[in-house]
Design a protein around this motif. Structure first.
Motif, PDB file in Angstrom:
ATOM      1  N   VAL A  92       0.941  -1.323  -0.174  1.00  0.00           N
ATOM      2  CA  VAL A  92       0.136   0.010   0.111  1.00  0.00           C
ATOM      3  C   VAL A  92       0.777   1.187   0.224  1.00  0.00           C
ATOM      4  N   TYR A  93       0.473   2.098  -0.950  1.00  0.00           N
ATOM      5  CA  TYR A  93       1.591   3.130  -1.074  1.00  0.00           C
ATOM      6  C   TYR A  93       0.408   4.494  -1.233  1.00  0.00           C
ATOM      7  N   LYS A  94       1.052   6.017  -1.137  1.00  0.00           N
ATOM      8  CA  LYS A  94       0.228   6.983  -1.325  1.00  0.00           C
ATOM      9  C   LYS A  94       1.355   7.907  -1.772  1.00  0.00           C
ATOM     10  N   ASN A  95       0.603   8.746  -2.994  1.00  0.00           N
ATOM     11  CA  ASN A  95       1.493   9.843  -3.544  1.00  0.00           C
ATOM     12  C   ASN A  95       2.883   9.294  -3.947  1.00  0.00           C
ATOM     13  N   GLU A  96       3.132   8.166  -4.352  1.00  0.00           N
ATOM     14  CA  GLU A  96       4.390   7.640  -4.790  1.00  0.00           C
ATOM     15  C   GLU A  96       4.195   7.588  -6.426  1.00  0.00           C
ATOM     16  N   ASN A 102      10.301   1.792 -10.781  1.00  0.00           N
ATOM     17  CA  ASN A 102      11.199   1.072 -11.494  1.00  0.00           C
ATOM     18  C   ASN A 102      12.814   1.099 -10.814  1.00  0.00           C
ATOM     19  N   HIS A 103      12.944   1.952 -10.029  1.00  0.00           N
ATOM     20  CA  HIS A 103      14.235   1.933  -9.096  1.00  0.00           C
ATOM     21  C   HIS A 103      14.468   0.636  -8.348  1.00  0.00           C
ATOM     22  N   PRO A 104      15.684   0.346  -8.350  1.00  0.00           N
ATOM     23  CA  PRO A 104      15.867  -1.041  -7.792  1.00  0.00           C
ATOM     24  C   PRO A 104      15.452  -1.239  -6.477  1.00  0.00           C
ATOM     25  N   MET A 109      12.561  -4.944  -3.749  1.00  0.00           N
ATOM     26  CA  MET A 109      11.798  -5.008  -2.661  1.00  0.00           C
ATOM     27  C   MET A 109      10.214  -5.876  -3.085  1.00  0.00           C
ATOM     28  N   PHE A 110       9.937  -5.436  -4.176  1.00  0.00           N
ATOM     29  CA  PHE A 110       8.553  -6.250  -4.762  1.00  0.00           C
ATOM     30  C   PHE A 110       9.181  -7.663  -4.852  1.00  0.00           C
ATOM     31  N   GLN A 111      10.114  -7.771  -5.271  1.00  0.00           N
ATOM     32  CA  GLN A 111      10.450  -9.402  -5.798  1.00  0.00           C
ATOM     33  C   GLN A 111      10.652 -10.113  -4.575  1.00  0.00           C
ATOM     34  N   TYR A 304      25.730   5.050  -4.309  1.00  0.00           N
ATOM     35  CA  TYR A 304      24.938   4.351  -3.356  1.00  0.00           C
ATOM     36  C   TYR A 304      23.436   4.261  -4.052  1.00  0.00           C
ATOM     37  N   ASP A 305      23.159   3.154  -4.225  1.00  0.00           N
ATOM     38  CA  ASP A 305      22.059   2.372  -4.718  1.00  0.00           C
ATOM     39  C   ASP A 305      22.233   1.163  -5.578  1.00  0.00           C
ATOM     40  N   ASP A 306      23.212   1.045  -6.207  1.00  0.00           N
ATOM     41  CA  ASP A 306      23.607  -0.159  -7.207  1.00  0.00           C
ATOM     42  C   ASP A 306      22.630  -0.286  -8.207  1.00  0.00           C
ATOM     43  N   LEU A 307      22.459   0.954  -8.930  1.00  0.00           N
ATOM     44  CA  LEU A 307      21.537   1.094 -10.118  1.00  0.00           C
ATOM     45  C   LEU A 307      22.286   0.099 -11.107  1.00  0.00           C
ATOM     46  N   ALA A 308      21.389  -0.651 -12.084  1.00  0.00           N
ATOM     47  CA  ALA A 308      22.088  -1.300 -12.913  1.00  0.00           C
ATOM     48  C   ALA A 308      23.004  -0.737 -13.879  1.00  0.00           C
ATOM     49  N   ILE A 309      22.865   0.449 -14.068  1.00  0.00           N
ATOM     50  CA  ILE A 309      23.705   1.353 -14.912  1.00  0.00           C
ATOM     51  C   ILE A 309      25.201   1.540 -14.379  1.00  0.00           C
ATOM     52  N   SER A 310      25.206   1.452 -13.020  1.00  0.00           N
ATOM     53  CA  SER A 310      26.619   1.716 -12.341  1.00  0.00           C
ATOM     54  C   SER A 310      27.496   0.605 -12.618  1.00  0.00           C
TER      55      SER A 310
END
Length: 370
Positions: A92-96, A102-104, A109-111, A304-310
Motif C-alpha cells: 500500500v502506497y500513497k503519493n508515490e 522502476n528504481h531497484p 523489494m517487490f521481488q 549509493y543504490d547499485d543501479l543497473a547502470i552503475s
C-alpha cells in the motif's frame, strides 16, 4: 504416523489430515518446523509431487507458513480461529509516482515480497491510496505500508489498528504506534561507504547531498550523512563542513555534477567523493571528465543504490547495494508469522546494506617523496 489411511483418501489429503491432527492435539506447536517435502515423501512412501501438494494446501488453509531457504513451520494463527487465513498481501502506497517503482529499491523489494507470497500460496498486489485512505475490504489481508514523511496522514494508522489490520511498514516507521517495521539501515550504509574510502587511505572525503541546506535533508540522506560522520569520527578524521556539498534540484545527476565542481573548486579539494546516490556519483563522474580529472587515479568516486547502470559506467562505479529484496522478504514473513511483541514494543528490523567495490575507487596516490 498415528492415523489409518482409508483406501478412498488421496495420499496428499491423508498427509494434510495427519499434520492437522498433530497441530490440533498439540504435538506441533506454533513455529515448529515441519519435515521437508522430501522427508514427508519418504515417511508416507509417496512422491515428492504429492508431499509438495499437501504442504501447499496446508499453506492455503492457513495452517503453516514457509520461509524461503529454511522450510515450513506451524502458523501461530491456527490457535486463533476467529481470524481468517491470509490469502493476499498488498503493498500500500500513497503519493508515490508509479514511475519511481522502476528504481531497484522498489523492484527488489517487490521481488522479495512476491517470492515469499509464492512460497506460501498468497497473492501479491499493489494498492494506491487516494485521498479517502481506503484500504482493501479484506480485513484478513496483509498490508505492507510504504509511506513518506511529508505525504501521509498518520492519523489513519490509528483507525486501521482499531480495525485490527495486519500491517508492517517499510522505509518509514512509527514506533509510538507499535506497528512492526522493516527499514534499510542508511546510517550503516553511509558508514560503510565512507569506511571503504578511508580504508583506501583517503582522509579528505567530500559528500554530495540533495537539499536546500544542511538543515533541510530528508530522513534517508540525513542518516547517510550521519554514517559518514561516524566513520570519520571512529578514524579520528575531523569533520569539515566545507567538504559537504548540499544542492537543491530534482535532477540528481545534475546535483552530482554541480556538487563535484563545487568541491573541486575548494582550496584543498577532496581526494575522494561520496555521492549519496548513484545518479549523483554519475553526475560527478561527468564533471570530473570535463575538468580533466582522472577516476580513480586523481579522485575516487563512490555511489549509493547499485543501479543497473552503475556496473557499466566508465570506470565501473563502486557503490552500496541496499539489499531491499531482503527487506521485502522480511516484511512479508512478519505478516505471515503474526508477530506479537506487546512487552518490548514493535518488532524492528534493519537490513544492512552491502558495499560493492568496482573500478571508480582506488588507494590514495602518494607523492613520491611523501
Amino acid at each position: 504416523m498415528g492415523m489409518e489411511k482409508s483406501d478412498k483418501t488421496p495420499m496428499y489429503q491423508y498427509i494434510i489430515n495427519d499434520i492437522k491432527r498433530r497441530i490440533e492435539n498439540g504435538e506441533l506447536q506454533a513455529h515448529d518446523p515441519l519435515p521437508t517435502q522430501v522427508e514427508l515423501a519418504k515417511q508416507f512412501n509417496t512422491s515428492e509431487i504429492t508431499s509438495r501438494r499437501a504442504l501447499a494446501d496446508l499453506v492455503q488453509e492457513g495452517y503453516i507458513y514457509r520461509i524461503r531457504g529454511k522450510g515450513s513451520f506451524v502458523k501461530e494463527e491456527v490457535a486463533a480461529p476467529q481470524r481468517g487465513a491470509m490469502r493476499t498481501i498488498y503493498l500500500v502506497y500513497k503519493n508515490e509516482a508509479v514511475a519511481s517503482f522502476n528504481h531497484p529499491f522498489f523492484t527488489e523489494m517487490f521481488q522479495g515480497i512476491r517470492e515469499v507470497c509464492e512460497d506460501n500460496g498468497i497473492r501479491f498486489f499493489l494498492w494506491g491510496l487516494d485521498e479517502t485512505y481506503k484500504l482493501p475490504d479484506d480485513l484478513n489481508a496483509g498490508i505492507v505500508l510504504l509511506t513518506s514523511n511529508h505525504a501521509f496522514d498518520i492519523r489513519h494508522l490509528t483507525g486501521w489498528q482499531e480495525e485490527k489490520r495486519r500491517m508492517v511498514t517499510v522505509h518509514f516507521f512509527y514506533p509510538h504506534l507499535g506497528i512492526p517495521y522493516v527499514i534499510v539501515d542508511n546510517l550503516t550504509g553511509g558508514y560503510l561507504a565512507t569506511h571503504h574510502l578511508i580504508s583506501l587511505g583517503h582522509r579528505e572525503i567530500g559528500m554530495i547531498l540533495p537539499g536546500e541546506s544542511m538543515m533541510d535533508i530528508n530522513q534517508e540522506f540525513s542518516l547517510r550523512l550521519q554514517g559518514y560522520r561516524l566513520a570519520l569520527s571512529q578514524h579520528q578524521i575531523p569533520f569539515n563542513q566545507d567538504l559537504i556539498a548540499v544542492l537543491p534540484g530534482e535532477d540528481f545527476a545534475d546535483t552530482g555534477y554541480r556538487g563535484f565542481k563545487a568541491l573541486m573548486s575548494l582550496e584543498h579539494p577532496p581526494t575522494a567523493v561520496f555521492g549519496a546516490s548513484d545518479l549523483k556519483a554519475i553526475g560527478a563522474m561527468t564533471a570530473a571528465k570535463e575538468l580533466g580529472i582522472r577516476i580513480p587515479e586523481d579522485v575516487s568516486i563512490m555511489g549509493y543504490d547499485d543501479l543497473a547502470i552503475s556496473e557499466f559506467t566508465n570506470p565501473a562505479l563502486s557503490t552500496v547495494n541496499q539489499n531491499t529484496r531482503k527487506l521485502g522478504e522480511r516484511a512479508a514473513e512478519i505478516l505471515l508469522l503474526g508477530v506479537k511483541d506487546e512487552e518490548s514494543g514493535p518488532l524492528r528490523e534493519e537490513i544492512v546494506p552491502t558495499v560493492i567495490v568496482r573500478d571508480s575507487t582506488a588507494p590514495l596516490a602518494r607523492d613520491a617523496d611523501a
